[in-house]
Write an enzyme that holds these catalytic residues in place. Structure first.
Site, short mmCIF file in Angstrom:
data_model
loop_
_atom_site.label_atom_id
_atom_site.label_comp_id
_atom_site.label_asym_id
_atom_site.label_seq_id
_atom_site.Cartn_x
_atom_site.Cartn_y
_atom_site.Cartn_z
N GLY A 125 7.34 19.31 -0.57
CA GLY A 125 7.20 18.36 -1.66
C GLY A 125 7.83 17.02 -1.36
N ARG A 126 7.73 16.12 -2.33
CA ARG A 126 8.25 14.77 -2.16
C ARG A 126 9.27 14.46 -3.25
NH1 ARG A 126 5.61 11.87 1.54
NH2 ARG A 126 6.38 9.91 0.67
N ALA B 70 -1.53 9.23 -5.95
CA ALA B 70 -1.70 7.78 -5.86
C ALA B 70 -2.53 7.25 -7.02
CB ALA B 70 -2.36 7.42 -4.53
N GLY C 30 0.82 -1.22 0.00
CA GLY C 30 0.00 0.00 0.00
C GLY C 30 0.84 1.25 0.00
N HIS D 290 -31.41 17.49 -8.23
CA HIS D 290 -31.62 18.67 -7.38
C HIS D 290 -32.11 18.25 -6.00
CE1 HIS D 290 -32.76 22.75 -6.29
NE2 HIS D 290 -33.93 22.27 -5.87
N GLY E 214 5.83 25.59 3.15
CA GLY E 214 5.32 25.03 1.90
C GLY E 214 3.82 25.20 1.81
#
Length: 475
Positions: free
Chosen positions: A279-280, A327, A56, A452, A192
């Site tokens: 960030g990664r 992902a 995972g 609606h 960030g």
């Protein structure tokens, strides 16, 4: 061997494992890796899936799932705090982080158990351990070699820092540490203002912390359409989430009570914690990729549009491939590669057609091109936009949310960008991505019936207006 589908009959030649030789050897069991494995065995291919941690990967254990569980808990806190405006008398007496973490971990555990069951119930050979590419067709794990007629690199990403900024896991933390906090910080500086930064800022503010975001770029979530950024910034000001944009980080000092951060211009900010959310980076170091001739760029694995590296029969998927680090992108790429290996010639994935959602409060959701990129691609005189305010949407009034649906279209052509801001708009992105990916014209969407009262009506109304027949809006 013949595989039969409701759409077509596929003739695929597959080979049986010969010792430790497989049709596909996959290095990494995250979203991209396990999707490749599951689709490949469906197609009759023999598969070895190698994972050093938990199946995972980041998404399930340190990313999408745990952060969204925290964001849902944060939503419950806000709803409790603000319940009186709906005529419900309730009182928020506190945040029990042990209880929040128990809820979060329970969600992860159930999904992890389900994934383990799927993998073990298939014909996938699961190899637990750290793998390294030792030949173009071979991965070694703990001295044992697994050879594949095809190899798929799917080793994911890690939380990056900045040069000279040392993460200690206590006062200076990454999102991995933030997910395991046993308390709500009294105050936090978030370095960030991208997706990760604004999501954690949103969570901590809902839990009662004082939060300030520091972003070097001119606006928050700078990859999104400029109007979406402005709407999020307005909402954050209203929520008293501080932010400094266009202010690069300079240094951090530890103090007796936390941290002191200096940003461009000499301004200093103090808080209990500094979350580094810049960030990664791709997890590719010391895995043998370069040694085996795989072409790289700043740690990323370069591929063509069919996700093939420059080394024959070696593919790459997910966060190690330049582009959106999502992902669901890695998952779809995994399915694509499995079908490519099986000879099905799948349709190339349009990167712009991948939906993007930021799960802050309010949510941002988008697909396709921003207004600026559309003008750059097609010419400013060829682009038309329409912004539908959620104030005219009945369900949005019920939810007491503000925001908009913005459409970007080519003149006399299809819609090439959809950008939404507001509570729960992430749930609208599925229809939005169909509109973009099927190259729909405003008039084609306008003739669809939207239930609606739903927020989905806002998509319908926006397309009605852009088709030249606005009802609850002005063209």
């Amino acid at each position: 061997m013949t595989l039969v589908s409701s759409e077509a009959t596929w003739e695929i030649t597959v080979s049986e494992p010969n010792g430790a030789t497989f049709d596909v050897v996959i290095l990494g069991g995250g979203s991209g890796g396990y999707a490749t494995a599951l689709r490949a065995v469906q197609l009759g291919l023999s598969v070895a899936l190698i994972e050093k941690g938990k199946l995972g990967g980041t998404c399930l254990h340190n990313g999408c799932i745990p952060t969204k569980a925290l964001l849902h808990a944060a939503e419950i806190a806000d709803q409790t705090r603000e319940s009186e405006q709906f005529g419900i008398k309730a009182e928020l007496v506190g945040i029990d982080m042990a209880g929040v973490n128990s809820y979060k971990n329970g969600v992860i555990a159930r999904l992890y158990k389900g994934l383990q069951g799927m993998i073990k119930g298939s014909k996938i050979t699961l190899v637990e351990g750290a793998g390294k590419l030792v030949a173009p067709n071979t991965v070694e794990v703990d001295g044992k070699r697994y050879t594949g007629r095809n190899v798929v690199l799917a080793t994911g990403s890690y939380s990056r820092s900045l040069p000279g900024l040392e993460v200690d896991g206590e006062r200076i933390i990454t999102s991995d540490h933030a997910l395991e906090l046993d308390r709500v910080p009294t105050s936090a500086i978030v370095l960030g203002g991208g997706v990760i930064g604004v999501e954690f800022a949103s969570v901590w503010r809902s839990f009662g912390a004082e939060v300030t975001i520091v972003e070097a770029l001119p606006r928050l979530v700078a990859a999104e359409d400029e109007e979406s950024s402005k709407a999020l910034e307005r909402a954050f000001r209203k929520r008293k989430i501080g932010f400094r944009t266009g202010k690069p980080f300079e240094k951090v000092e530890r103090t007796s009570s936390g941290v002191k951060v200096t940003i461009a211009g000499g301004e200093t900010l103090e808080a209990e914690l500094l979350l580094v959310a810049v960030g990664r980076g791709p997890t590719t170091a010391n895995l043998g990729y370069e040694e085996q001739g795989v072409k790289m760029d700043r740690g990323f694995v370069l591929t063509d549009e069919r996700l093939r590296t420059n080394v024959p029969n070696v593919y790459a998927v997910g966060d190690i491939v330049p582009g959106l680090q999502l992902a669901h992108r890695g998952f779809q790429q995994g399915i694509f590669v499995a079908e490519e290996i099986a000879g099905l010639n799948p349709t190339v994935i349009d990167e712009a057609g991948i939906p993007r959602v930021t799960y802050s409060e309010p949510e941002l959701a988008s697909v396709g091109l921003t207004e600026a990129k559309a003008k750059e691609q097609y010419g400013a005189d060829k682009i038309k936009t329409y912004n539908y305010n959620l104030g005219g949407n009945g369900k949005s009034q019920i939810l007491k949310t503000a925001g908009h649906v913005k459409l970007v279209r080519v003149e006399d052509g299809p819609v090439v960008g959809i950008h939404m801001v507001g509570a729960r708009v992430g749930e609208l992105i599925s229809e939005a991505q169909l509109i973009y990916n099927w190259e729909a014209y405003p008039a084609e969407v306008a003739q669809l019936v939207h239930a609606h009262p739903t927020q989905g009506e806002a998509l319908g109304e926006a397309h009605l207006a852009l088709a030249g027949k606005p009802l609850h809006a002005h063209a």
